[in-house]
Design a protein around this motif. Structure first.
Motif, PDB file in Angstrom:
ATOM      1  N   VAL A 130       4.032  10.251  -9.567  1.00 44.60           N
ATOM      2  CA  VAL A 130       3.069  10.696 -10.576  1.00 44.60           C
ATOM      3  C   VAL A 130       2.647  12.150 -10.356  1.00 44.60           C
ATOM      4  CG1 VAL A 130       0.818  10.258 -11.602  1.00 44.60           C
ATOM      5  CG2 VAL A 130       2.252   8.345 -10.896  1.00 44.60           C
ATOM      6  N   ILE A 169       5.692  -4.229  -8.036  1.00 43.79           N
ATOM      7  CA  ILE A 169       5.126  -2.890  -8.222  1.00 43.79           C
ATOM      8  C   ILE A 169       6.085  -1.996  -9.000  1.00 43.79           C
ATOM      9  CG2 ILE A 169       4.348  -0.816  -7.031  1.00 43.79           C
ATOM     10  CD1 ILE A 169       3.517  -2.641  -4.716  1.00 43.79           C
ATOM     11  N   THR A 201       2.435   1.811  -3.445  1.00 44.01           N
ATOM     12  CA  THR A 201       1.546   2.391  -4.454  1.00 44.01           C
ATOM     13  C   THR A 201       1.228   3.846  -4.130  1.00 44.01           C
ATOM     14  OG1 THR A 201      -0.049   0.983  -3.323  1.00 44.01           O
ATOM     15  CG2 THR A 201       0.409   0.471  -5.580  1.00 44.01           C
ATOM     16  N   LEU A 202       1.062   4.149  -2.837  1.00 40.00           N
ATOM     17  CA  LEU A 202       0.808   5.543  -2.472  1.00 40.00           C
ATOM     18  C   LEU A 202       2.000   6.428  -2.831  1.00 40.00           C
ATOM     19  CD1 LEU A 202      -0.980   5.194   0.986  1.00 40.00           C
ATOM     20  CD2 LEU A 202      -1.991   5.838  -1.193  1.00 40.00           C
ATOM     21  N   ILE A 255       4.202   5.882  -5.200  1.00 40.54           N
ATOM     22  CA  ILE A 255       4.232   6.064  -6.659  1.00 40.54           C
ATOM     23  C   ILE A 255       3.248   7.158  -7.050  1.00 40.54           C
ATOM     24  CG2 ILE A 255       3.664   5.002  -8.866  1.00 40.54           C
ATOM     25  CD1 ILE A 255       4.731   2.451  -7.908  1.00 40.54           C
ATOM     26  N   GLN A 256       2.031   7.055  -6.474  1.00 39.27           N
ATOM     27  CA  GLN A 256       0.996   8.000  -6.853  1.00 39.27           C
ATOM     28  C   GLN A 256       1.394   9.439  -6.512  1.00 39.27           C
ATOM     29  OE1 GLN A 256      -2.786   7.561  -4.873  1.00 39.27           O
ATOM     30  NE2 GLN A 256      -3.818   7.807  -6.813  1.00 39.27           N
ATOM     31  N   VAL A 303       0.837  -1.194   0.000  1.00 40.79           N
ATOM     32  CA  VAL A 303       0.000   0.000   0.000  1.00 40.79           C
ATOM     33  C   VAL A 303       0.875   1.248   0.000  1.00 40.79           C
ATOM     34  CG1 VAL A 303      -1.551   1.349   1.439  1.00 40.79           C
ATOM     35  CG2 VAL A 303      -1.971  -1.070   1.114  1.00 40.79           C
TER      36      VAL A 303
END
Lengths: 318, 310
Positions: B156, B251, B148-149, B151-152, B145
């Motif tokens: 990004v 990931i 991914t957070l 990365i976001q 989690v």
């Protein structure tokens, strides 16, 4: 009674009369009586837990999570499997509180369906650990000697196996699904519980009340159930509370790798996995809600477990 | 000490043998054949394939053959990627995973200890609460989690760091951060509680009375003893980091062993699953062994050769 006058510069002795003091009649029977109701171990622990703000926060969050898991899918507009193609990838709105996914499914509904699965897996894993671990550890600890030696050798070998690797291996072999995950999680998960219970039983079985029970000719199974286990209940409960989050994590981990819960069912782990390709396009709600609720659940169980540990084991308190 | 080491060594071998046996029979208990896929191969080709991988032999013979090859560190060929052996995959993936794991371990240990010490020194102060909040969050938020957070947000939305592959130090920052936070939190909590205990001991008072600088008291006198509980969890932490690499490498698309392992699970490439499982297990069991020995050396109160009993 009048208070002495403070205005005077010289302090005057207040008028104390001898008849104010009457010696209490001594009564042999009353002297030993317990005035207040006795505080049991569990009540005492509960009071200590109530004072622990973080643990209480965890408990409140858990109650809310369980309520939402129970009623969330009911109050939601669509079922978790309803696909409405016009509603693909909608951000959170009044109609879809948590937005929708690429098949137009309501993320709010799926989040609480996922909560059901995650909580069920966690609680079942803890229960199975409890049943196997307590039985195994209880017998090994109580029998002692050679039985204990061989039973614990076996446990040590299982303990040496890397937990998540075994879980992955079993999940690969079994048909993917809810019960396979629970089996995979419990196949070596009970080992920690067994070790803990055995250690506790080894200590307690030497106390006099167990000896008394033995001299009465009580059956072994009854001694374990009535004398030994109630006295190990504190650490057992703590261990179970800490097993739940690790099982929930393992389930999410498996589902994230794609060998856990299979579509059309949702779990927080599989929802996070599904969200992975779309976060680059800015669909933050797909990842945020499952991620937030996994973390909240793990947080609640962990702080509650810590709080219970402090509350149930007064010896460890500092 | 020597008898203990020998005993532990044999226990290690038995555990490893159990893992090999377990993986072997689990994989062979599976229904179907790895060659039954959507491509329609003729029967002759199927037969040749089965003969090539020794699958026409009885299971017992296959088992003995497999044990023999494992002892020689030969994990066999990959079924799905015909030109590769499991050893090739390990040889390519392991250095990358090892680098990621080691950097993570070092970052987690150093930052965890620092955070724990600061929290203990400023007990019940702002830093203490801040550190413990970070620690609780680190334990609660699963690494995938967090990854991914990160990365976001970082990659990004803010476009600060690259997301995928494994080329320069900038590629390493996010995976390491995602993987190290959990272990760091555990180390920080442990260090804090054992520091708090150690700081009340008489020898710390003596050190203070001698007029030593606070720096010396903390790092020379207190920390040495406070770190013992941390050493005991190092094995479990290494296991956590190792399994964490599966998801993190997936990931971040890092070409490490974990990624090959996850790929092999999804492709049902059984020799690769078996090979990597055994390799991972061997690595972990060896690490646990090292931690045990290190603990015995660091804490003279523990007598390794004494008969076990509690």
């Amino acid at each position: 009674m009048e208070a002495p006058k403070q205005q005077d510069t010289s302090y005057t002795q207040p008028n104390i009369l001898d008849e104010w003091f009457v010696p209490k009649k001594a009564n042999k029977d009353d002297a030993e009586a317990v005035v207040r109701p006795s505080v049991s171990y569990w009540k005492d622990a509960w009071h200590r837990l109530l004072k622990n703000k973080l643990a209480m926060l965890g408990l409140v969050c858990l109650v809310l999570l369980v309520l939402m898991a129970a009623f969330g899918p009911i109050i939601a507009p669509d079922s978790a499997k309803t696909t409405v193609l016009q509603n693909q990838n909608q951000p959170p709105s009044f109609e879809h509180w948590f937005g929708t996914d690429e098949l137009g499914r309501d993320v709010f509904t799926r989040t609480w369906e996922g909560a059901r699965i995650s909580l069920f897996v966690g609680v079942m894993a803890a229960l199975i650990d409890f049943i196997i671990g307590v039985t195994y550890g209880g017998i090994a600890g109580y029998k002692g000697g050679r039985t204990d030696h061989y039973m614990m050798r076996f446990v040590e070998i299982l303990y040496g196996l890397p937990y998540l690797l075994v879980v992955i291996l079993i999940s690969v072999v079994l048909e993917p699904g809810l019960f396979s995950i629970i089996i995979a999680l419990s196949i070596t998960g009970w080992v920690g519980m067994a070790r803990m219970v055995r250690g506790q039983v080894l200590q307690i079985k030497n106390y006099e009340f167990v000896l008394a029970s033995q001299t009465f000719g009580t059956k072994t199974s009854r001694i374990i159930r009535k004398n030994l286990l109630p006295n190990t209940m504190g650490p057992i409960i703590v261990q179970m509370t800490l097993t739940v989050p690790s099982a929930i994590f393992a389930e999410a981990f498996l589902s994230f790798l794609g060998i856990g819960i299979q579509p059309p069912y949702a779990s927080w782990g599989s929802m996070a996995n599904d969200a992975l390709p779309v976060i680059l396009s800015g669909d933050w709600w797909r990842l945020f809600f499952p991620a937030f609720f996994i973390s909240l659940t793990m947080f609640s169980f962990n702080v509650l477990g810590d709080g219970l540990q402090d509350a149930l084991d007064p010896k460890l308190r500092r | 000490m020597a008898t203990y080491l020998i005993k532990r060594f044999f226990a290690m071998i038995v555990t490893l043998w159990l893992i090999i046996t377990l993986t072997f029979f689990l994989m062979h208990a599976l229904p179907g054949s790895p060659f039954n896929d959507e491509r329609n191969t003729s029967e002759a080709v199927q037969k040749n394939l089965i003969a090539h991988f020794n699958l026409d032999q009885p299971v017992s013979v296959q088992y003995i053959e497999y044990l023999k090859s494992i002892v020689q560190f030969d994990f066999g060929p990959s079924i799905k990627k015909s030109s590769q052996t499991v050893n090739d995959l390990l040889g390519r993936g392991f250095p990358v995973s090892f680098e990621l794991g080691m950097v993570t371990l070092v970052v987690a240990i150093l930052s965890g200890i620092l955070l724990g010490v600061l929290a203990a020194l400023k007990h019940n102060g702002v830093i203490d609460y801040l550190a413990m909040t970070i620690a609780v969050l680190g334990i609660s938020v699963p690494n995938f989690v967090l990854a991914t957070l990160l990365i976001q947000q970082v990659a990004v939305n803010w476009e600060l760091l690259p997301v995928a592959t494994w080329k320069s130090w900038r590629h390493m920052v996010l995976p390491t951060l995602a993987l190290a936070t959990g272990p760091m939190a555990i180390i920080a909590r442990l260090t804090r509680s054992s520091m708090l205990e150690v700081l009340t001991q008489d020898y710390i008072l003596t050190a203070k009375a001698k007029g030593l600088t606070p720096f010396k008291i903390v790092f020379k006198h207190a920390l040495k003893n406070a770190l013992l509980p941390v050493v005991t969890v190092l094995g479990a932490l290494a296991a956590g980091i190792l399994t964490g690499t599966f998801v993190i490498e997936k990931i971040f698309a890092i070409p490490g062993m974990g990624k090959y392992f996850v790929d092999s699970i999804n492709n049902r490439d059984y020799p690769v699953i078996m090979g990597t499982t055994i390799f991972y297990s061997a690595l972990l069991i060896f690490l646990l062994f090292l931690v045990d020995v290190a603990y015995g050396i660091l804490d003279p109160r523990i007598k390794l050769h004494k008969k076990e009993g509690r």
